[in-house]
Design an enzyme around this catalytic site. Structure first.
Site, PDB file in Angstrom:
ATOM      1  N   HIS A 279      -0.109  12.568 -28.487  1.00  0.00           N
ATOM      2  CA  HIS A 279      -0.466  11.182 -28.121  1.00  0.00           C
ATOM      3  C   HIS A 279      -1.183  10.493 -29.280  1.00  0.00           C
ATOM      4  O   HIS A 279      -0.977   9.310 -29.539  1.00  0.00           O
ATOM      5  CB  HIS A 279      -1.355  11.159 -26.882  1.00  0.00           C
ATOM      6  CG  HIS A 279      -0.580  11.246 -25.595  1.00  0.00           C
ATOM      7  ND1 HIS A 279      -1.175  11.456 -24.376  1.00  0.00           N
ATOM      8  CD2 HIS A 279       0.739  11.141 -25.351  1.00  0.00           C
ATOM      9  CE1 HIS A 279      -0.249  11.484 -23.438  1.00  0.00           C
ATOM     10  NE2 HIS A 279       0.924  11.300 -24.001  1.00  0.00           N
TER      11      HIS A 279
ATOM     12  N   HIS B 128       8.179   9.999 -28.165  1.00  0.00           N
ATOM     13  CA  HIS B 128       7.195  10.810 -27.445  1.00  0.00           C
ATOM     14  C   HIS B 128       7.448  12.310 -27.631  1.00  0.00           C
ATOM     15  O   HIS B 128       6.542  13.067 -27.987  1.00  0.00           O
ATOM     16  CB  HIS B 128       7.214  10.442 -25.955  1.00  0.00           C
ATOM     17  CG  HIS B 128       6.357  11.348 -25.108  1.00  0.00           C
ATOM     18  ND1 HIS B 128       4.984  11.311 -25.141  1.00  0.00           N
ATOM     19  CD2 HIS B 128       6.688  12.341 -24.247  1.00  0.00           C
ATOM     20  CE1 HIS B 128       4.492  12.233 -24.326  1.00  0.00           C
ATOM     21  NE2 HIS B 128       5.511  12.869 -23.774  1.00  0.00           N
TER      22      HIS B 128
ATOM     23  N   ARG C 214      -2.548  22.361 -13.919  1.00  0.00           N
ATOM     24  CA  ARG C 214      -1.543  21.362 -14.300  1.00  0.00           C
ATOM     25  C   ARG C 214      -1.775  20.866 -15.731  1.00  0.00           C
ATOM     26  O   ARG C 214      -0.848  20.436 -16.408  1.00  0.00           O
ATOM     27  CB  ARG C 214      -1.531  20.192 -13.308  1.00  0.00           C
ATOM     28  CG  ARG C 214      -0.429  19.193 -13.630  1.00  0.00           C
ATOM     29  CD  ARG C 214      -0.138  18.212 -12.508  1.00  0.00           C
ATOM     30  NE  ARG C 214       0.886  17.264 -12.929  1.00  0.00           N
ATOM     31  CZ  ARG C 214       1.521  16.420 -12.135  1.00  0.00           C
ATOM     32  NH1 ARG C 214       1.242  16.404 -10.841  1.00  0.00           N
ATOM     33  NH2 ARG C 214       2.425  15.601 -12.611  1.00  0.00           N
TER      34      ARG C 214
ATOM     35  N   ASN D  45       0.172  19.702 -20.475  1.00  0.00           N
ATOM     36  CA  ASN D  45      -0.169  18.805 -21.585  1.00  0.00           C
ATOM     37  C   ASN D  45      -0.122  19.506 -22.931  1.00  0.00           C
ATOM     38  O   ASN D  45      -0.576  18.949 -23.939  1.00  0.00           O
ATOM     39  CB  ASN D  45      -1.565  18.201 -21.366  1.00  0.00           C
ATOM     40  CG  ASN D  45      -1.608  17.382 -20.094  1.00  0.00           C
ATOM     41  OD1 ASN D  45      -0.647  16.699 -19.762  1.00  0.00           O
ATOM     42  ND2 ASN D  45      -2.709  17.477 -19.364  1.00  0.00           N
TER      43      ASN D  45
ATOM     44  N   GLU E  33      10.282  18.848 -24.462  1.00  0.00           N
ATOM     45  CA  GLU E  33       9.614  19.154 -23.185  1.00  0.00           C
ATOM     46  C   GLU E  33      10.250  20.375 -22.523  1.00  0.00           C
ATOM     47  O   GLU E  33       9.590  21.110 -21.802  1.00  0.00           O
ATOM     48  CB  GLU E  33       9.667  17.946 -22.241  1.00  0.00           C
ATOM     49  CG  GLU E  33       8.969  16.691 -22.771  1.00  0.00           C
ATOM     50  CD  GLU E  33       7.456  16.660 -22.541  1.00  0.00           C
ATOM     51  OE1 GLU E  33       6.902  17.627 -21.996  1.00  0.00           O
ATOM     52  OE2 GLU E  33       6.830  15.646 -22.934  1.00  0.00           O
TER      53      GLU E  33
ATOM     54  N   ARG F 271       0.817  -1.233   0.000  1.00  0.00           N
ATOM     55  CA  ARG F 271       0.000   0.000   0.000  1.00  0.00           C
ATOM     56  C   ARG F 271       0.840   1.269   0.000  1.00  0.00           C
ATOM     57  O   ARG F 271       0.399   2.329   0.435  1.00  0.00           O
ATOM     58  CB  ARG F 271      -0.981   0.028   1.185  1.00  0.00           C
ATOM     59  CG  ARG F 271      -2.022  -1.050   1.146  1.00  0.00           C
ATOM     60  CD  ARG F 271      -3.289  -0.641   1.869  1.00  0.00           C
ATOM     61  NE  ARG F 271      -4.260  -1.696   1.791  1.00  0.00           N
ATOM     62  CZ  ARG F 271      -4.364  -2.683   2.682  1.00  0.00           C
ATOM     63  NH1 ARG F 271      -3.575  -2.695   3.733  1.00  0.00           N
ATOM     64  NH2 ARG F 271      -5.260  -3.616   2.523  1.00  0.00           N
TER      65      ARG F 271
ATOM     66  N   LYS G  83       7.798  23.395 -13.562  1.00  0.00           N
ATOM     67  CA  LYS G  83       6.887  22.281 -13.289  1.00  0.00           C
ATOM     68  C   LYS G  83       6.556  22.210 -11.804  1.00  0.00           C
ATOM     69  O   LYS G  83       5.395  21.999 -11.423  1.00  0.00           O
ATOM     70  CB  LYS G  83       7.483  20.957 -13.774  1.00  0.00           C
ATOM     71  CG  LYS G  83       6.549  19.788 -13.466  1.00  0.00           C
ATOM     72  CD  LYS G  83       6.693  18.627 -14.387  1.00  0.00           C
ATOM     73  CE  LYS G  83       5.581  17.605 -14.069  1.00  0.00           C
ATOM     74  NZ  LYS G  83       5.669  16.420 -14.865  1.00  0.00           N
TER      75      LYS G  83
ATOM     76  N   LYS H 203       3.274  11.641 -11.170  1.00  0.00           N
ATOM     77  CA  LYS H 203       2.417  10.797 -12.019  1.00  0.00           C
ATOM     78  C   LYS H 203       3.160   9.493 -12.280  1.00  0.00           C
ATOM     79  O   LYS H 203       4.281   9.498 -12.790  1.00  0.00           O
ATOM     80  CB  LYS H 203       2.134  11.488 -13.354  1.00  0.00           C
ATOM     81  CG  LYS H 203       1.076  12.571 -13.268  1.00  0.00           C
ATOM     82  CD  LYS H 203       0.713  13.078 -14.654  1.00  0.00           C
ATOM     83  CE  LYS H 203      -0.339  14.167 -14.571  1.00  0.00           C
ATOM     84  NZ  LYS H 203      -0.617  14.766 -15.902  1.00  0.00           N
TER      85      LYS H 203
ATOM     86  N   HIS I  67       0.329  17.623 -26.152  1.00  0.00           N
ATOM     87  CA  HIS I  67       0.188  16.196 -25.866  1.00  0.00           C
ATOM     88  C   HIS I  67      -1.087  15.573 -26.442  1.00  0.00           C
ATOM     89  O   HIS I  67      -1.107  14.375 -26.694  1.00  0.00           O
ATOM     90  CB  HIS I  67       0.254  15.937 -24.360  1.00  0.00           C
ATOM     91  CG  HIS I  67       1.660  16.012 -23.811  1.00  0.00           C
ATOM     92  ND1 HIS I  67       2.391  17.179 -23.815  1.00  0.00           N
ATOM     93  CD2 HIS I  67       2.460  15.067 -23.263  1.00  0.00           C
ATOM     94  CE1 HIS I  67       3.583  16.943 -23.273  1.00  0.00           C
ATOM     95  NE2 HIS I  67       3.649  15.668 -22.936  1.00  0.00           N
TER      96      HIS I  67
ATOM     97  N   GLU J 172      -4.058  17.742 -10.884  1.00  0.00           N
ATOM     98  CA  GLU J 172      -4.528  18.167 -12.203  1.00  0.00           C
ATOM     99  C   GLU J 172      -6.038  18.407 -12.237  1.00  0.00           C
ATOM    100  O   GLU J 172      -6.756  17.891 -13.095  1.00  0.00           O
ATOM    101  CB  GLU J 172      -4.118  17.159 -13.289  1.00  0.00           C
ATOM    102  CG  GLU J 172      -4.152  17.773 -14.691  1.00  0.00           C
ATOM    103  CD  GLU J 172      -3.574  16.871 -15.763  1.00  0.00           C
ATOM    104  OE1 GLU J 172      -2.429  16.419 -15.599  1.00  0.00           O
ATOM    105  OE2 GLU J 172      -4.270  16.627 -16.757  1.00  0.00           O
TER     106      GLU J 172
HETATM  107  N1  GLY Z   1       3.654  15.345 -17.877  1.00  0.00           N
HETATM  108  C1  GLY Z   1       2.596  16.182 -17.453  1.00  0.00           C
HETATM  109  C2  GLY Z   1       2.405  16.213 -15.984  1.00  0.00           C
HETATM  110  O1  GLY Z   1       3.218  15.706 -15.243  1.00  0.00           O
HETATM  111  O2  GLY Z   1       1.417  16.729 -15.518  1.00  0.00           O
END
Ligand code: GLY
Length: 382
Positions: A260, A274, A249, A253, A194, A130, A235, A152, A256, A245
């Site tokens: 994507h 990517h 946040r 993207n 990025e 956990r 960031k 993430k 993206h 998010e």
């Molecule tokens: N890669 C986008 C984020 O971490 O929110």
């Protein structure tokens, strides 16, 4: 924007998340200090290093030596390299290996690698017992400026990228910029997309600085640390304000949603990395914004020019095999975008631009507008 930093000590960027606050350390040759830093942070902890075969070849022994010198026990879990490892099967294998290595809740998982390893190891750490704490040691430019920061973690579902995952913040990020010297140039350039993204979305002065300094970043000069630190600071500030998010946040993207879909349309293959998808996606987002009258065509062209100068693809026609194999048509790209996690009740959210350095979240973009725009782009000469 601050002036380039000249430090022999690592630059420290703080990710301010209350009791889960952590440091990102950025500097040349700091991997050797990993053991002593972990010993200070978590005295007595045992560690398991999750990495992939390719990274292991270059950096595993150095990492293990640093841990051993600080008296830290470590075991190694080595996955196959590549996006295919962000799978249920590899996740299960990593979790079982962590349990077999007797990693307990007060021990640490170390993710040594690029974005795939960070996402996979971070997610395994989030769910084994956990939740076990983990340290990110990102070894690609993309991971150093993006995926290792912000918590993430996750794997891919057969139905889409990153659909299974959890927010699980690391307790430390150690970004050794010398490690990037061994990256294949195409992979380095992919990560650079990025870096440029932070300028495009929120810092025009940084974008201007990148226009002047991108070659030094690639060469490994002092500009590299400054670019990575500035990206991480940008960031960290956004993540500190919107960890889950629910709002801003999403600006991260930028590029993206288109990107994507292009990655999916090329089968997540070597045809398009990517960051290359993000570069084309950013240009598409800028050109679509110009079409809607939000940003000037000159600024959209300036973004494309800089990314092209940095060696990145900027148009659909730049995708490997476009002339021979083509790409999905506009309807198929729309269907791929509809799989995106950011879809809410069937409506697409795009990150669009009002200026270089001013991105906005645009929910409820009319699908026919996007479809017509993509049709025109697919038919253009690039
Ligand atoms: N890669 C986008 C984020 O971490 O929110």
């Amino acid at each position: 924007m601050t002036a380039p930093l000249k430090h022999s000590e690592p630059v420290v960027v703080d990710v301010a998340l209350g009791e889960r606050t952590y440091d990102i350390l950025i500097g040349r040759d700091i991997l050797a200090s990993l053991g002593e830093r972990i010993a200070r942070l978590r005295p007595g902890a045992r560690t398991a290093i999750v990495t992939d075969r390719n990274v292991a070849r270059y950096w595993l022994e150095k990492t293990e030596a640093s841990l051993a010198a600080a008296g830290i026990a470590s075991s190694r879990i080595i996955a196959d390299e590549g996006e295919g490892s962000k799978s249920y099967a590899t996740l299960e294998w990593v979790c079982e290996a962590l349990i077999a290595a007797k990693i307990e809740r007060n021990d640490l998982v170390i993710a040594l690698g690029g974005g795939v390893v960070g996402d996979l190891a971070g997610f395994a750490a989030a769910i084994v017992r956990r939740g076990v704490d983990f340290v990110q040691v990102p070894t690609s430019l993309l991971a150093q400026v993006d995926s290792s920061v912000g918590g993430k973690t996750g794997i891919n579902s057969p139905k889409g990228k990153n659909l299974i995952g959890a927010f699980h913040q690391p307790v430390l990020v150690v970004a050794d910029t010398a490690v990037l010297d061994t990256l294949p140039p195409r992979q380095f350039r992919s990560g650079y997309a990025e870096v440029a993204k932070y300028g495009v979305l929120g810092d025009e002065a940084f974008f201007g600085w990148l226009e002047q300094n991108h070659a030094d970043i690639a060469r490994g000069g002092s500009a590299r640390e400054h670019a990575i630190a500035t990206s991480c600071r940008a960031k960290a500030a956004i993540v500190a304000r919107d960890e889950r998010e629910t709002g801003e946040r999403a600006l991260l993207n930028l590029g993206h949603t288109f990107g994507h879909a292009l990655e999916a349309a090329t089968g997540f293959s070597d045809r398009l990395f990517h960051g290359e998808g993000v570069a084309i996606g950013m240009v598409l987002a800028a050109e679509f914004s110009a079409e809607l009258g939000m940003i000037s065509r000159q600024d959209a062209a300036r973004i494309a020019r800089h990314l092209a100068e940095a060696g990145l693809p900027t148009h659909l026609q730049d995708i490997a095999g476009f002339a021979q194999e083509g790409l999905a048509d506009a309807d198929a790209l729309m269907a791929l975008m509809a799989q995106d996690k950011k879809v809410k009740r069937g409506r697409l959210t795009f990150i669009l631009l009002e200026a270089i350095g001013r991105a906005v979240i645009a929910p409820n973009v009319e699908p026919p507008l996007v479809r017509d725009f993509l049709k025109a782009k697919l038919a253009s000469k690039g």
